[in-house]
Scaffold this motif. Structure first.
Motif, PDB file in Angstrom:
ATOM      1  N   ARG B  39      10.297  -0.266  -9.165  1.00 40.85           N
ATOM      2  CA  ARG B  39       9.653   0.736  -8.307  1.00 40.85           C
ATOM      3  C   ARG B  39      10.626   1.484  -7.405  1.00 40.85           C
ATOM      4  O   ARG B  39      10.606   2.700  -7.317  1.00 40.85           O
ATOM      5  N   ARG B  53       5.653   6.364   4.158  1.00 39.61           N
ATOM      6  CA  ARG B  53       4.541   7.265   3.840  1.00 39.61           C
ATOM      7  C   ARG B  53       3.328   7.051   4.747  1.00 39.61           C
ATOM      8  O   ARG B  53       2.875   8.005   5.394  1.00 39.61           O
ATOM      9  N   TYR B  91      -4.002   4.121   1.164  1.00 39.54           N
ATOM     10  CA  TYR B  91      -2.757   4.172   0.410  1.00 39.54           C
ATOM     11  C   TYR B  91      -2.776   3.261  -0.796  1.00 39.54           C
ATOM     12  O   TYR B  91      -2.248   3.594  -1.856  1.00 39.54           O
ATOM     13  N   SER B  94      -4.997   5.257  -3.311  1.00 36.70           N
ATOM     14  CA  SER B  94      -4.428   6.454  -3.949  1.00 36.70           C
ATOM     15  C   SER B  94      -3.235   6.123  -4.824  1.00 36.70           C
ATOM     16  O   SER B  94      -3.146   6.597  -5.951  1.00 36.70           O
ATOM     17  N   SER B  95      -2.314   5.263  -4.353  1.00 35.43           N
ATOM     18  CA  SER B  95      -1.158   5.016  -5.236  1.00 35.43           C
ATOM     19  C   SER B  95      -1.522   4.158  -6.431  1.00 35.43           C
ATOM     20  O   SER B  95      -1.003   4.373  -7.512  1.00 35.43           O
ATOM     21  N   GLN B  98      -3.285   6.436  -8.943  1.00 35.58           N
ATOM     22  CA  GLN B  98      -2.278   7.308  -9.539  1.00 35.58           C
ATOM     23  C   GLN B  98      -1.473   6.549 -10.606  1.00 35.58           C
ATOM     24  O   GLN B  98      -1.290   7.024 -11.724  1.00 35.58           O
ATOM     25  N   ASP B  99      -1.012   5.356 -10.253  1.00 37.40           N
ATOM     26  CA  ASP B  99      -0.220   4.552 -11.193  1.00 37.40           C
ATOM     27  C   ASP B  99      -1.046   4.154 -12.409  1.00 37.40           C
ATOM     28  O   ASP B  99      -0.582   4.224 -13.542  1.00 37.40           O
ATOM     29  N   ASN B 129       1.253  -2.548  -6.079  1.00 39.17           N
ATOM     30  CA  ASN B 129       0.665  -1.847  -4.952  1.00 39.17           C
ATOM     31  C   ASN B 129       0.133  -2.807  -3.899  1.00 39.17           C
ATOM     32  O   ASN B 129       0.051  -2.460  -2.727  1.00 39.17           O
ATOM     33  N   ASP B 132       3.068  -3.368  -1.762  1.00 39.73           N
ATOM     34  CA  ASP B 132       3.206  -2.244  -0.839  1.00 39.73           C
ATOM     35  C   ASP B 132       2.190  -2.344   0.289  1.00 39.73           C
ATOM     36  O   ASP B 132       2.476  -2.033   1.445  1.00 39.73           O
TER      37      ASP B 132
END
Lengths: 428, 275
Positions: B39, B53, B91, B94-95, B98-99, B129, B132
């Motif tokens: 990543r 972010r 977050y 959304s990530s 998206q992934d 994620n 994260d």
């Protein structure tokens, strides 16, 4: 011996879309098509497309028993890779059924599961897991894999820095050490060097001697002959033959060689300058009658056949040895003939520019059947062949039918490659 | 030697799907671990991106909604804390989405040359994620220390809301990743939808500012209940949960996930041919 792979009525079709030829006068071009698309975004553009069903595999049937080493041969587009993809469950068949007994490990492309950023060590684990190994299993086989792949020193280097040889070795090592009941390998040897190829073949042989089954696709027919004990010959999605046993395998491979070229035509003409070389660039090869007219159909055994060979020569040398080899339909060489077969002084004079050579095959010589004639050429004393009969695609095929003999007792094809009519008499 | 028999037939799913998935559970671990290793490779600040972010988004949203638009916060909690409590699930949502949506397409070489249960591909991004999410969570802790703000004891319920969140993402991810194989339009739809989602979900503001008569309709968005839930767990205020939103956040993952699995299994057989 029980069947580990059973394939029944297997077919695979793809839909291919063609853009219809733009109608005459329709010169609106691609911009118009985009405009159309914007105005009607959700209507499929059927008017300009034709859908055709393409059968990559058609009605394939075979059974493979445990421990067999099966080579799959066929020219490009014959369906070899599609077959392997179906057997590895990557793509589903359109019809038919496949039954597999045991775990399948397939290596269809070298290093697909590899991530360039990860080290060799990490990729071994990653790739092993992709092939279905558990972490414990990979740990147990880790040393053997590293050993085989000869990359110990680079284990912690990202594989993006590996040479292509190291890459294949590692990829092959992981797949081969999975100890699958069925190992499927597609053309990996093309990448490695000779010693690696040898090692791979050895490993595959070893795998099968442990009672595992190996399926192997390669364009390297020597490798197939060395490794495999049976072979499937695919042609345009259909099985031509499936043989077991070394002699049968050899026969099938020869037959494949023989069928490879010239698409059964008794005439070959150069389409491009691919064969260009200063000593002899073939332009045409054909079988003709006495008057020089090309034989279009089957030739009677009692007809004269003239093999014509035309080509361009830039560097004239009497050291050029040129001719052809005749193969029967099983790929057995029947005979070879060259311009310099007779005593010196009787050879045709070679000249700069276009040369038109011909050679007469006497009547009542070849038996009924299909023969292919392949160009062969080399420079005497030179190192390299210009054209090797088993490899070149410069060649023609002829079909000999009928005219075998005037005898009422000899009316159908007899055994034998040649069918000479010889005379008999009392010895006293 | 294991004696497993596989029967491959046209138009018929292979039996033993879930047993096989179980056999490949180590692969899921490796896929997740690989995502994690990759990543932040060749980035200058590495995993710092995981908090840069949300941190900057928080600052922007706090200034926009809190200072400029002067929207009320939740009880007496500092506006920045209220926003960050919403950004944590946002977050992740959304990530991961998206992934997930790009996961199959990005691994097209693997899909067309290797066999393994395809469903693992859109599942694996959830793990990286989650990491994260945990990193962002540690920033949240620092933020609370900075404001000397004590979280609620209801924080023990946070994992429940996180699971709901993950299931919503997974359900959507299965749909979108499979659709993306055939219709690459989703490459544009997903980022766009996520962009809009930031404003239609109660991230930069509290959902309590939504007028009462609109609240029920607003709750159709599954993220409303989840974000509310996150704030309910993290903010030590006297807020109460708006239950219709919670029901919606429970119902959506069930619907999305069950239909997503069915759709994915139907679509996955053709992946290698059309990807």
């Amino acid at each position: 011996m029980s069947a580990v792979i059973q394939v029944e009525n297997l077919s695979k079709s793809y839909l291919i879309r063609h853009k219809k030829q733009a109608a005459a006068g329709d010169k609106r071009g691609p911009l118009a098509a985009i405009g159309q698309r914007i105005r009607h975004p959700f209507t499929a553009n059927h008017s300009s497309e034709e859908v055709e069903t393409f059968w990559a595999l058609q009605d394939i049937n075979f059974e493979i028993s445990q421990g067999q080493r099966v080579g799959i041969i066929g020219s490009n587009g014959a369906g070899k890779s599609t077959l392997l993809k179906i057997l590895s469950r990557i793509t589903p068949p359109s019809t038919g059924k496949v039954t597999l007994h045991g775990r399948v490990s397939s290596l269809l492309e070298v290093g697909t599961g590899f991530h360039p950023e990860l080290s060799g060590r990490e990729n071994i684990f990653m790739n092993g897991a992709i092939l279905g190994m558990s972490r414990g299993e990979i740990t147990r086989k880790f040393d053997a894999i590293v050993d085989f792949s000869e990359v110990e020193r680079f284990l912690d280097t990202p594989v993006k820095r590996y040479s292509s040889g190291m890459y294949v070795r590692l990829a092959f090592a992981v797949a081969a050490h999975l100890e699958p009941e069925i190992l499927i390998v597609d053309e990996v040897l093309a990448v490695g060097d000779a010693s690696f190829q040898k090692k791979c073949l050895g490993k595959m042989g070893e795998v099968s001697s442990e009672g595992r089954t190996v399926l192997f696709v390669s364009h390297n027919l020597n490798a197939i002959q060395q490794l495999c004990d049976s072979a499937i010959y695919l042609k345009q999605g259909q099985t031509v033959d499936y043989v077991t046993g070394n002699d049968e395998l050899e026969g099938l491979i020869s037959r494949y060689y023989a069928e490879q070229t010239s698409h059964g035509k008794s005439e070959w003409r150069a389409e491009n300058k691919h064969h260009n070389n200063p000593w002899f660039s073939p332009v045409a090869m054909y079988a003709a009658n006495k008057q020089g007219e090309v034989h279009q159909h089957a030739i009677r055994n009692d007809e004269e056949i003239w093999i014509h060979l035309e080509g361009d020569i830039d560097n004239v040398t009497q050291e050029l040895s040129i001719g052809y080899v005749a193969f029967d339909e099983y790929g057995t060489a029947v005979y070879a003939s060259k311009i310099s077969d007779t005593q010196t002084g009787t050879w045709p004079d070679l000249k700069k520019g276009r040369n038109q050579l011909k050679c007469r095959i006497p009547p009542r010589f070849l038996n009924e059947g299909k023969y292919s004639f392949k160009l062969v050429a080399n420079i005497v004393g030179g190192k390299n062949w210009l054209f090797k009969a088993r490899e070149t695609n410069v060649g023609i095929e002829i079909n000999i039918q009928g005219g075998l003999s005037d005898s009422p007792h000899w009316i159908r094809k007899r055994l034998g490659v040649v069918a000479p009519v010889l005379e008999w008499q009392q010895a006293d | 030697m294991k004696n497993q028999t596989t029967i491959i037939e046209a138009n018929k799913a292979i039996s033993g799907y879930w047993t096989e998935l179980n056999q490949y559970r180590d692969l899921l671990f490796f896929l997740a671990w690989r995502d994690f290793k990759i990543r932040y490779k060749q980035t200058a600040v590495g995993a710092a991106w995981a908090f840069i972010r949300p941190l900057f988004t928080m600052i922007v949203l706090t200034i926009l909604f809190g200072k400029v638009a002067k929207l009320p916060t939740e009880g007496s909690a500092p506006y920045a804390i209220m926003v960050f409590a919403g950004l944590l699930p946002w977050y992740f949502f959304s990530s991961s989405l998206q992934d997930c949506s790009m996961s199959l397409v990005n691994k097209s070489a693997m899909v067309s040359k290797l066999y393994f249960p395809r469903i693992l591909i859109p599942i694996s991004p959830l793990f990286v994620n989650t990491i994260d999410f945990l990193i962002a969570g540690s920033i949240f802790t620092l933020l609370m220390l900075f404001y000397q703000y004590m979280p609620s004891h209801r924080i023990v319920f946070l994992p429940l809301f996180f699971i709901l969140l993950a299931l919503v993402v997974l359900g959507l991810g299965l749909w979108v990743s499979a659709l993306n194989v055939k219709y690459r339009d989703f490459r544009f739809i997903v980022p766009f939808a996520i962009q809009l989602g930031l404003f239609v979900s109660p991230i930069g503001f509290s959902s309590s500012i939504i007028p009462e008569e609109w609240r029920l309709i607003y709750s159709i968005n599954p993220l409303v209940g989840i974000v509310d839930g996150f704030r309910w767990c993290l903010l030590n205020e006297n807020q109460s949960l708006y239950w219709p939103a919670i029901y919606s956040s429970i119902l959506w993952p069930i619907v999305l996930l069950s239909t997503g699995v069915v759709f994915f299994r139907k679509a996955e057989r053709q992946f290698a041919d059309i990807i």
